[in-house]
Motif scaffolding. Structure first.
Motif, mmCIF file in Angstrom:
data_model
loop_
_atom_site.group_PDB
_atom_site.id
_atom_site.type_symbol
_atom_site.label_atom_id
_atom_site.label_comp_id
_atom_site.label_asym_id
_atom_site.label_seq_id
_atom_site.Cartn_x
_atom_site.Cartn_y
_atom_site.Cartn_z
ATOM 1 N N ARG A 181 48.544 -39.101 -1.198
ATOM 2 C CA ARG A 181 47.678 -40.225 -0.819
ATOM 3 C C ARG A 181 47.209 -40.105 0.625
ATOM 4 O O ARG A 181 46.293 -40.810 1.027
ATOM 5 N N ARG A 182 47.863 -39.283 1.398
ATOM 6 C CA ARG A 182 47.559 -39.163 2.824
ATOM 7 C C ARG A 182 46.539 -38.064 3.066
ATOM 8 O O ARG A 182 46.625 -36.990 2.490
ATOM 9 N N ASP A 183 45.616 -38.354 3.960
ATOM 10 C CA ASP A 183 44.651 -37.334 4.369
ATOM 11 C C ASP A 183 45.360 -36.315 5.256
ATOM 12 O O ASP A 183 46.279 -36.640 6.003
ATOM 13 N N GLY A 184 44.901 -35.083 5.186
ATOM 14 C CA GLY A 184 45.403 -34.052 6.086
ATOM 15 C C GLY A 184 46.685 -33.376 5.634
ATOM 16 O O GLY A 184 47.208 -32.520 6.339
ATOM 17 N N ILE A 185 47.197 -33.742 4.479
ATOM 18 C CA ILE A 185 48.418 -33.107 3.975
ATOM 19 C C ILE A 185 48.062 -32.306 2.722
ATOM 20 O O ILE A 185 47.498 -32.835 1.770
ATOM 21 N N VAL A 186 48.391 -31.029 2.769
ATOM 22 C CA VAL A 186 48.225 -30.163 1.610
ATOM 23 C C VAL A 186 49.623 -29.712 1.210
ATOM 24 O O VAL A 186 50.323 -29.083 2.002
ATOM 25 N N LEU A 226 56.761 -36.245 10.416
ATOM 26 C CA LEU A 226 56.562 -34.855 10.020
ATOM 27 C C LEU A 226 55.173 -34.367 10.421
ATOM 28 O O LEU A 226 55.018 -33.245 10.924
ATOM 29 N N THR A 227 54.177 -35.214 10.240
ATOM 30 C CA THR A 227 52.809 -34.850 10.628
ATOM 31 C C THR A 227 52.698 -34.679 12.140
ATOM 32 O O THR A 227 52.109 -33.711 12.621
ATOM 33 N N TRP A 228 53.262 -35.606 12.891
ATOM 34 C CA TRP A 228 53.205 -35.503 14.348
ATOM 35 C C TRP A 228 53.865 -34.216 14.817
ATOM 36 O O TRP A 228 53.277 -33.448 15.594
ATOM 37 N N TRP A 229 55.080 -33.966 14.359
ATOM 38 C CA TRP A 229 55.794 -32.756 14.770
ATOM 39 C C TRP A 229 55.093 -31.496 14.260
ATOM 40 O O TRP A 229 55.044 -30.482 14.956
ATOM 41 N N GLY A 230 54.560 -31.553 13.044
ATOM 42 C CA GLY A 230 53.857 -30.386 12.512
ATOM 43 C C GLY A 230 52.666 -29.993 13.364
ATOM 44 O O GLY A 230 52.469 -28.815 13.685
ATOM 45 N N LEU A 231 51.869 -30.979 13.762
ATOM 46 C CA LEU A 231 50.707 -30.698 14.612
ATOM 47 C C LEU A 231 51.136 -30.243 16.006
ATOM 48 O O LEU A 231 50.577 -29.286 16.549
#
Length: 172
Positions: A25-30, A154-159
């Motif tokens: 459901r989240r944008d930017g996650i594959v 997870l997104t913050w750390w991933g970027l």
């Protein structure tokens, strides 16, 4: 996402599908799902990596971040998961790892607490918040707030770590 249980009759695949339905459901996650039941990893660490080991390690190497779906078996995580983690090494470095854990009454928290130092040794960053599910109370839909919190981290750390790895090689 790595589904860590290979046990017959497991529920990890169902929990994995539930998590994927939330994360998509989240944008930017594959998402790519690495279900360990689909890998024929050798029981003994071979001198020369098998094709399955090479394929698994390459998939880990391509990922920017990880979500590990793990049950708690006897207050720990499954051997199949530890074996898979060990088959990749450098591929984990400077990447974030989040956890979706499950168990009967325990929510899988003991498994996660034992996985944290394993990933720390591999120079991965584990997320503070995770998703914990008690199989005694099948309430998957009530845990969306935990999914959001973990995916935010997870997104913050991933970027951040992707930018850091691009700016300079990781030193271990």
């Amino acid at each position: 996402m790595i589904i860590g249980s290979t046990r017959e009759g497991r529920v990890g695949d169902r929990i994995g599908r539930w998590f994927v339905s939330r994360a998509e459901r989240r944008d930017g996650i594959v998402l790519r799902v690495l279900d360990l039941v689909e890998y024929d990893l050798p029981a003994r660490y071979p001198k020369t990596p098998t094709a399955e080991v090479t394929e698994f390690a390459a998939a880990v190497g391509l990922a920017e971040a990880f979500v590990v779906v793990t049950p708690e078996y006897n207050r720990s995580f499954p051997a199949s998961l530890k074996q898979a983690i060990d088959y990749a090494y450098d591929e984990w470095r400077a990447k974030p790892v989040g956890f979706v854990s499950y168990g009967h009454r325990s929510d899988g928290i003991c498994a996660v607490e034992q996985l944290r130092p394993v990933f720390t040794e591999l120079h991965a960053v584990t997320m503070r918040d995770g998703v914990r599910l008690d199989l005694m109370h099948d309430r998957l839909d009530e845990d969306d707030h935990a999914v959001v919190a973990m995916l935010d981290q997870l997104t913050w750390w991933g970027l951040a770590l992707r930018e850091a790895r691009a700016a300079r090689p990781y030193v271990s």
